[in-house]
Design a protein around this motif. Structure first.
Motif, PDB file in Angstrom:
ATOM      1  N   GLU A  87     -16.317  10.608   1.887  1.00  0.00           N
ATOM      2  CA  GLU A  87     -17.209  10.514   3.051  1.00  0.00           C
ATOM      3  C   GLU A  87     -18.530   9.844   2.680  1.00  0.00           C
ATOM      4  O   GLU A  87     -19.120   9.145   3.500  1.00  0.00           O
ATOM      5  N   ASP A  88     -19.005  10.049   1.437  1.00  0.00           N
ATOM      6  CA  ASP A  88     -20.228   9.370   0.974  1.00  0.00           C
ATOM      7  C   ASP A  88     -20.001   7.859   0.925  1.00  0.00           C
ATOM      8  O   ASP A  88     -20.877   7.083   1.313  1.00  0.00           O
ATOM      9  N   PHE A  89     -18.826   7.441   0.452  1.00  0.00           N
ATOM     10  CA  PHE A  89     -18.509   6.014   0.406  1.00  0.00           C
ATOM     11  C   PHE A  89     -18.442   5.442   1.824  1.00  0.00           C
ATOM     12  O   PHE A  89     -18.997   4.375   2.102  1.00  0.00           O
ATOM     13  N   LYS A  90     -17.774   6.162   2.720  1.00  0.00           N
ATOM     14  CA  LYS A  90     -17.659   5.693   4.101  1.00  0.00           C
ATOM     15  C   LYS A  90     -19.036   5.608   4.763  1.00  0.00           C
ATOM     16  O   LYS A  90     -19.308   4.656   5.499  1.00  0.00           O
ATOM     17  N   ALA A  91     -19.897   6.590   4.483  1.00  0.00           N
ATOM     18  CA  ALA A  91     -21.247   6.590   5.066  1.00  0.00           C
ATOM     19  C   ALA A  91     -22.052   5.375   4.593  1.00  0.00           C
ATOM     20  O   ALA A  91     -22.944   4.903   5.306  1.00  0.00           O
ATOM     21  N   ASP A 135       0.818  -1.214   0.000  1.00  0.00           N
ATOM     22  CA  ASP A 135       0.000   0.000   0.000  1.00  0.00           C
ATOM     23  C   ASP A 135       0.854   1.267   0.000  1.00  0.00           C
ATOM     24  O   ASP A 135       2.084   1.210  -0.014  1.00  0.00           O
ATOM     25  N   THR A 136       0.178   2.402   0.047  1.00  0.00           N
ATOM     26  CA  THR A 136       0.821   3.716  -0.031  1.00  0.00           C
ATOM     27  C   THR A 136       1.889   3.903   1.040  1.00  0.00           C
ATOM     28  O   THR A 136       2.858   4.618   0.835  1.00  0.00           O
ATOM     29  N   SER A 162     -12.057  12.992  -7.547  1.00  0.00           N
ATOM     30  CA  SER A 162     -13.504  12.785  -7.425  1.00  0.00           C
ATOM     31  C   SER A 162     -13.800  11.759  -6.334  1.00  0.00           C
ATOM     32  O   SER A 162     -14.720  11.941  -5.532  1.00  0.00           O
ATOM     33  N   PHE A 163     -13.014  10.678  -6.287  1.00  0.00           N
ATOM     34  CA  PHE A 163     -13.170   9.711  -5.199  1.00  0.00           C
ATOM     35  C   PHE A 163     -12.864  10.380  -3.862  1.00  0.00           C
ATOM     36  O   PHE A 163     -13.559  10.163  -2.872  1.00  0.00           O
ATOM     37  N   ARG A 213      -3.969  14.947  -1.487  1.00  0.00           N
ATOM     38  CA  ARG A 213      -4.624  14.652  -0.206  1.00  0.00           C
ATOM     39  C   ARG A 213      -5.650  13.523  -0.348  1.00  0.00           C
ATOM     40  O   ARG A 213      -6.814  13.667   0.022  1.00  0.00           O
ATOM     41  N   LEU A 214      -5.193  12.403  -0.884  1.00  0.00           N
ATOM     42  CA  LEU A 214      -6.077  11.260  -1.085  1.00  0.00           C
ATOM     43  C   LEU A 214      -6.206  10.495   0.236  1.00  0.00           C
ATOM     44  O   LEU A 214      -5.204  10.045   0.791  1.00  0.00           O
ATOM     45  N   PRO A 215      -7.437  10.346   0.748  1.00  0.00           N
ATOM     46  CA  PRO A 215      -7.630   9.720   2.062  1.00  0.00           C
ATOM     47  C   PRO A 215      -7.748   8.197   2.022  1.00  0.00           C
ATOM     48  O   PRO A 215      -7.902   7.566   3.054  1.00  0.00           O
TER      49      PRO A 215
END
Length: 150
Positions: free
Chosen positions: A58-62, A16-17, A52-53, A86-88
């Motif tokens: 936060e929508d994906f996490k929700a 991973d990163t 875009s991701f 700043r990719l989370p």
């Protein structure tokens, strides 16, 4: 053989990163996954897609999902790309293309460019979406639509 809707994903691992070994079974069975394969860090469409991701992370996490980006770039390249934008979410380095082969991601543009394919995998490891398009932003909408139905 390419993964299709209804298939169960096989366990996989990659770096991973952060330079750590990522094991898919650390997530499968706990939450849904959005795994997107993209051609290259820091290119126009790939950056738009990653951002875009990021913007809708936060929508994906929700919706109980984790986002994972995969390309053949090195860990060092992923670190720079993730920091700059700043990719989370996790980026996996697939320099040996084992993950591309495992998922059956095709090449585009006469086989010259690694394909751009997004997979939505439910909590049980079953593929719910395979979306293949060189247009980056549409992947986010398609993935969210499927996750909302799970």
């Amino acid at each position: 053989m390419a993964l299709q809707v209804g298939d169960k994903i096989l366990n996989f691992s990659a770096i991973d990163t952060n330079g750590n070994q990522f094991e898919s079974d650390s997530v499968v069975g706990k939450k849904s996954l959005v795994i997107y394969f993209y051609p290259k860090d820091d290119t126009r469409v790939c950056t738009e897609q990653a951002c875009s991701f990021r913007d809708q992370y936060e929508d994906f996490k929700a919706l109980g999902a984790e986002v994972i980006g995969v390309s053949s770039d090195s860990v060092k390249s992923h670190q720079k790309f993730a920091k700059q934008y700043r990719l989370p979410f996790i980026l996996l380095s697939d320099s040996d293309k084992k993950l591309r082969k495992l998922f059956g991601v095709p090449n585009d543009l006469l086989g010259l460019i690694p394909g751009r394919v997004t997979y939505v995998i439910d909590k049980d490891g079953i593929v719910q979406l395979v979306f293949n398009s060189m247009s980056g932003k549409i992947h986010i909408q398609k993935a969210l639509e499927i996750l909302k139905r799970l």
